[in-house]
Motif scaffolding. Structure first.
Motif, PDB file in Angstrom:
ATOM      1  N   GLN A  36       0.843  -1.187   0.000  1.00 11.59           N
ATOM      2  CA  GLN A  36       0.000   0.000   0.000  1.00 11.59           C
ATOM      3  C   GLN A  36       0.881   1.242   0.000  1.00 11.59           C
ATOM      4  OE1 GLN A  36      -3.602  -0.421  -0.023  1.00 11.59           O
ATOM      5  NE2 GLN A  36      -2.671  -2.384  -0.543  1.00 11.59           N
ATOM      6  N   ALA A  37       0.466   2.261  -0.748  1.00 12.61           N
ATOM      7  CA  ALA A  37       1.211   3.518  -0.792  1.00 12.61           C
ATOM      8  C   ALA A  37       0.906   4.324   0.466  1.00 12.61           C
ATOM      9  CB  ALA A  37       0.835   4.307  -2.038  1.00 12.61           C
ATOM     10  N   ARG A  38       1.943   4.627   1.247  1.00  8.70           N
ATOM     11  CA  ARG A  38       1.799   5.415   2.468  1.00  8.70           C
ATOM     12  C   ARG A  38       2.630   6.682   2.315  1.00  8.70           C
ATOM     13  NH1 ARG A  38      -2.539   2.980   4.801  1.00  8.70           N
ATOM     14  NH2 ARG A  38      -2.262   0.705   4.789  1.00  8.70           N
ATOM     15  N   GLY A  39       2.029   7.842   2.611  1.00  8.97           N
ATOM     16  CA  GLY A  39       2.788   9.066   2.464  1.00  8.97           C
ATOM     17  C   GLY A  39       1.986  10.307   2.728  1.00  8.97           C
ATOM     18  N   LYS A  40       2.340  11.386   2.050  1.00  8.93           N
ATOM     19  CA  LYS A  40       1.783  12.704   2.335  1.00  8.93           C
ATOM     20  C   LYS A  40       1.483  13.460   1.047  1.00  8.93           C
ATOM     21  CE  LYS A  40       4.723  13.095   6.477  1.00  8.93           C
ATOM     22  NZ  LYS A  40       5.765  13.929   7.152  1.00  8.93           N
ATOM     23  N   ARG A  41       0.573  14.425   1.173  1.00  8.26           N
ATOM     24  CA  ARG A  41       0.292  15.389   0.096  1.00  8.26           C
ATOM     25  C   ARG A  41       0.948  16.713   0.477  1.00  8.26           C
ATOM     26  NH1 ARG A  41      -5.095  17.038  -3.077  1.00  8.26           N
ATOM     27  NH2 ARG A  41      -4.776  19.289  -3.215  1.00  8.26           N
ATOM     28  N   ILE A  42       1.667  17.319  -0.473  1.00  7.01           N
ATOM     29  CA  ILE A  42       2.423  18.535  -0.205  1.00  7.01           C
ATOM     30  C   ILE A  42       2.205  19.513  -1.368  1.00  7.01           C
ATOM     31  CG2 ILE A  42       4.743  19.486   0.160  1.00  7.01           C
ATOM     32  CD1 ILE A  42       5.587  16.722   1.162  1.00  7.01           C
ATOM     33  N   PRO A  43       1.999  20.788  -1.077  1.00  8.55           N
ATOM     34  CA  PRO A  43       1.921  21.768  -2.174  1.00  8.55           C
ATOM     35  C   PRO A  43       3.222  21.782  -2.973  1.00  8.55           C
ATOM     36  CG  PRO A  43       1.121  22.728  -0.122  1.00  8.55           C
ATOM     37  CD  PRO A  43       1.739  21.410   0.237  1.00  8.55           C
ATOM     38  N   ALA A  44       3.107  21.924  -4.266  1.00 10.60           N
ATOM     39  CA  ALA A  44       4.276  21.825  -5.145  1.00 10.60           C
ATOM     40  C   ALA A  44       5.333  22.878  -4.805  1.00 10.60           C
ATOM     41  CB  ALA A  44       3.834  21.959  -6.597  1.00 10.60           C
ATOM     42  N   ARG A  45       4.933  24.027  -4.252  1.00 11.56           N
ATOM     43  CA  ARG A  45       5.909  25.087  -3.961  1.00 11.56           C
ATOM     44  C   ARG A  45       6.853  24.716  -2.823  1.00 11.56           C
ATOM     45  NH1 ARG A  45       3.844  29.361  -0.287  1.00 11.56           N
ATOM     46  NH2 ARG A  45       1.944  28.597   0.729  1.00 11.56           N
ATOM     47  N   PHE A  46       6.506  23.670  -2.059  1.00  5.15           N
ATOM     48  CA  PHE A  46       7.387  23.211  -0.982  1.00  5.15           C
ATOM     49  C   PHE A  46       8.142  21.937  -1.360  1.00  5.15           C
ATOM     50  CE2 PHE A  46       3.919  25.349   1.553  1.00  5.15           C
ATOM     51  CZ  PHE A  46       4.649  26.507   1.810  1.00  5.15           C
ATOM     52  N   ALA A  47       8.114  21.568  -2.618  1.00  4.63           N
ATOM     53  CA  ALA A  47       8.729  20.314  -3.053  1.00  4.63           C
ATOM     54  C   ALA A  47      10.243  20.318  -2.897  1.00  4.63           C
ATOM     55  CB  ALA A  47       8.351  20.026  -4.501  1.00  4.63           C
ATOM     56  N   ASP A  48      10.878  21.492  -3.070  1.00  7.96           N
ATOM     57  CA  ASP A  48      12.340  21.541  -2.980  1.00  7.96           C
ATOM     58  C   ASP A  48      12.839  21.048  -1.629  1.00  7.96           C
ATOM     59  OD1 ASP A  48      12.435  22.489  -5.514  1.00  7.96           O
ATOM     60  OD2 ASP A  48      13.061  24.535  -5.005  1.00  7.96           O
ATOM     61  N   LYS A  49      12.112  21.335  -0.570  1.00 11.04           N
ATOM     62  CA  LYS A  49      12.511  20.903   0.762  1.00 11.04           C
ATOM     63  C   LYS A  49      12.485  19.381   0.873  1.00 11.04           C
ATOM     64  CE  LYS A  49      11.610  21.721   5.670  1.00 11.04           C
ATOM     65  NZ  LYS A  49      11.719  20.307   6.052  1.00 11.04           N
ATOM     66  N   VAL A  50      11.473  18.772   0.270  1.00 14.15           N
ATOM     67  CA  VAL A  50      11.372  17.308   0.313  1.00 14.15           C
ATOM     68  C   VAL A  50      12.520  16.679  -0.470  1.00 14.15           C
ATOM     69  CG1 VAL A  50       9.963  15.319  -0.310  1.00 14.15           C
ATOM     70  CG2 VAL A  50       8.884  17.374   0.590  1.00 14.15           C
ATOM     71  N   VAL A  51      12.833  17.249  -1.616  1.00  9.86           N
ATOM     72  CA  VAL A  51      13.926  16.720  -2.432  1.00  9.86           C
ATOM     73  C   VAL A  51      15.246  16.816  -1.677  1.00  9.86           C
ATOM     74  CG1 VAL A  51      15.255  17.058  -4.539  1.00  9.86           C
ATOM     75  CG2 VAL A  51      12.757  17.178  -4.611  1.00  9.86           C
ATOM     76  N   LYS A  52      15.459  17.921  -0.994  1.00  8.80           N
ATOM     77  CA  LYS A  52      16.717  18.150  -0.299  1.00  8.80           C
ATOM     78  C   LYS A  52      16.828  17.364   1.004  1.00  8.80           C
ATOM     79  CE  LYS A  52      19.480  21.789   1.877  1.00  8.80           C
ATOM     80  NZ  LYS A  52      19.541  23.232   2.243  1.00  8.80           N
ATOM     81  N   ASP A  53      15.784  17.439   1.834  1.00  3.74           N
ATOM     82  CA  ASP A  53      15.850  16.899   3.194  1.00  3.74           C
ATOM     83  C   ASP A  53      15.043  15.625   3.397  1.00  3.74           C
ATOM     84  OD1 ASP A  53      17.377  19.143   3.877  1.00  3.74           O
ATOM     85  OD2 ASP A  53      15.583  20.322   4.362  1.00  3.74           O
ATOM     86  N   GLY A  54      14.205  15.244   2.426  1.00  6.16           N
ATOM     87  CA  GLY A  54      13.309  14.125   2.634  1.00  6.16           C
ATOM     88  C   GLY A  54      12.133  14.520   3.513  1.00  6.16           C
ATOM     89  N   THR A  55      11.439  13.540   4.010  1.00 11.18           N
ATOM     90  CA  THR A  55      10.330  13.774   4.935  1.00 11.18           C
ATOM     91  C   THR A  55      10.414  12.726   6.033  1.00 11.18           C
ATOM     92  OG1 THR A  55       7.934  14.167   5.065  1.00 11.18           O
ATOM     93  CG2 THR A  55       8.652  12.317   3.712  1.00 11.18           C
ATOM     94  N   ARG A  56       9.510  12.800   6.984  1.00 11.62           N
ATOM     95  CA  ARG A  56       9.572  11.890   8.123  1.00 11.62           C
ATOM     96  C   ARG A  56       8.187  11.353   8.413  1.00 11.62           C
ATOM     97  NH1 ARG A  56      14.387  13.208  11.141  1.00 11.62           N
ATOM     98  NH2 ARG A  56      13.545  12.183  12.993  1.00 11.62           N
ATOM     99  N   PHE A  57       8.105  10.084   8.734  1.00  6.74           N
ATOM    100  CA  PHE A  57       6.942   9.526   9.422  1.00  6.74           C
ATOM    101  C   PHE A  57       7.361   8.269  10.156  1.00  6.74           C
ATOM    102  CE2 PHE A  57       5.893   8.517   4.811  1.00  6.74           C
ATOM    103  CZ  PHE A  57       6.129   7.142   4.829  1.00  6.74           C
TER     104      PHE A  57
END
Length: 444
Positions: free
Chosen positions: A24-45
């Protein structure tokens, strides 16, 4: 990855998603304008998110939850990068991710890391698996009390019969398949041939061979997500559940693989129809691990409705040349393309765990150098042969107490998967047959 979003400014939101143990796909929805942070630092859960049951509930008494304070893992983008999500109305992008510990080490409970560990073992020997998959699924009208084949968008009629290799059946859903192939191209999923199958509203799409097993598993995982989402846009359901209709054959996920050396030569190719000793060693490894790893090929209660004699799914632990009644088939054809077809898995599997089990078992066979039993000729269903576990609880027991699966799966993942399946087995017994079908229809 950032360039992709800049070239696609119409994308408004992104999804970051990893595969849990059930795929199953587990994750988050994020506005595209904040995508650079995810690319650089990843995310957490939390680590526990990759170890939820089929309902999305925590596993009772899992040490990942309260014993460890429900700690976070760090999820980083895979090498796949961004891709469109053509099944959604709003322009959106998906970014696949996988889980690491705080110190940067891979998290052993992530199924994609399990597959990567096996692939790295092949690379250490100068070998590369080449993988192709065949995915079967059903198109279903589930709007009423009884499931049925959807009405054709072309004629408005329902063809309530098996349509094996029927061009008419393909043409009846031409709009859906045209959109599906366009979407596969946009997502860079190598969809090749489509056929209609023996089930009611059942089809198969082949994914082209790939010399990167991680990418092949990604393709299968993404393809399942795409097919299910796109079908809903067309007004019906698509399901990869193993056996939605008792009277028809179920859906498999057959995997073809060969292994090439550092020179790019197929180590299974003997120049003739029988293949090399290395092919036989790989077959022996697959057969030796098959009983104990069945849970990875048939992970749900409904999976075992498919694994019955004379219904185009294997039940005996066996192999043969050009024999579809055997669990492992060696296809005929050009010796340069000599390969193994593993036929046990249903469409309801987690592709990462399935491929880990297949390639890991084959590698064990190559390492051990054992010979398989004689290849079967004729109807394997009618022979006195060792059998695949016939029930879900038997498969859970075999997996839990196996010495074999530890050769290709980390202990933490084995423990988590057993806990998951035991919890599902307990609670699913409270459901009616109709409720079980409803559960599996959309999830797997």
């Amino acid at each position: 990855m950032k360039d992709w979003l800049r070239k696609n400014p119409h994308v408004r939101t992104i999804r970051v998603a990893a595969a849990d143990l059930n795929g199953q796909a587990r994750g988050k929805r994020i506005p595209a304008r904040f995508a650079d942070k995810v690319v650089k630092d990843g995310t957490r859960f939390p680590f526990s998110i990759l170890n939820l049951d089929i309902w999305g509930e925590d596993i009772d008494d899992s040490p990942l939850v309260f014993d460890q304070g429900d700690q976070d893992g760090v999820l980083k983008p895979t090498e796949r990068g961004f891709m469109p999500m053509p099944w959604l109305e709003a322009p959106s992008a998906l970014l696949p991710i996988w889980m690491f510990r705080e110190n940067g080490q891979p998290y052993d409970g992530d199924p994609r890391h399990a597959l990567n560990a096996v692939v790295q073992r092949y690379k250490a020997r100068g070998l590369t698996p080449v993988v192709a998959m065949e995915l079967e699924f059903f198109l279903i009208d589930d709007s009423g009390k009884t499931m049925q084949v959807p009405a054709s968008p072309r004629s408005g009629k329902r063809r309530k019969a098996a349509e094996t290799l029927s061009i008419r059946a393909l043409d009846a859903f031409d709009t859906f398949f045209t959109d599906l192939y366009d979407a596969c191209e946009a997502m860079d999923i190598p969809a090749d041939t489509t056929t209609s199958e023996t089930g009611l509203g059942q089809f198969e799409v082949n994914l082209m061979h790939c010399d990167d097993p991680l990418r092949a598993a990604d393709d299968a995982w993404l393809f399942k997500m795409l097919v299910k989402g796109l079908a809903r846009r067309h007004g019906f359901a698509a399901s990869f559940m193993a056996k939605p209709y008792a009277e028809y054959s179920g859906s498999g996920l057959h995997t073809h693989f060969s292994v090439v050396d550092e020179k790019g030569e197929n180590i299974f190719d003997s120049g003739g129809p029988k293949g090399t000793a290395q092919l036989r060693h790989a077959v022996a490894g697959c057969l030796e691990a098959m009983h104990d790893s069945t849970l990875l090929f048939a992970p749900h209660m409904n999976s075992y409705d498919r694994l019955v004699p004379d219904k185009h799914a294997p039940t005996a632990i066996s192999w043969g040349y050009e024999n579809r009644t055997a669990a492992i088939r060696i296809p005929a054809g050009n010796p340069a393309a000599r390969r193994i077809e593993h036929r046990v898995a249903g469409g309801d599997v987690n592709p990462y765990l399935m491929l880990t089990a297949i390639l890991g078992a084959a590698l064990s066979g190559l390492e051990d150098g054992k010979e398989p039993p004689p290849a079967v000729a004729g109807n394997a269903y009618a022979m006195d042969l060792p059998q695949i576990p016939a029930t879900w609880d038997a498969a859970i027991d075999a997996f839990e107490h196996s010495d074999t699966v530890y050769r290709f799966l980390p202990k933490e993942l084995i423990h988590n998967f057993v806990q998951t399946k035991r919890q599902e087995l307990h609670y699913i017994n409270e459901l009616s047959p109709e409720e079980r079908i409803e559960l599996y229809l959309d999830t797997v």
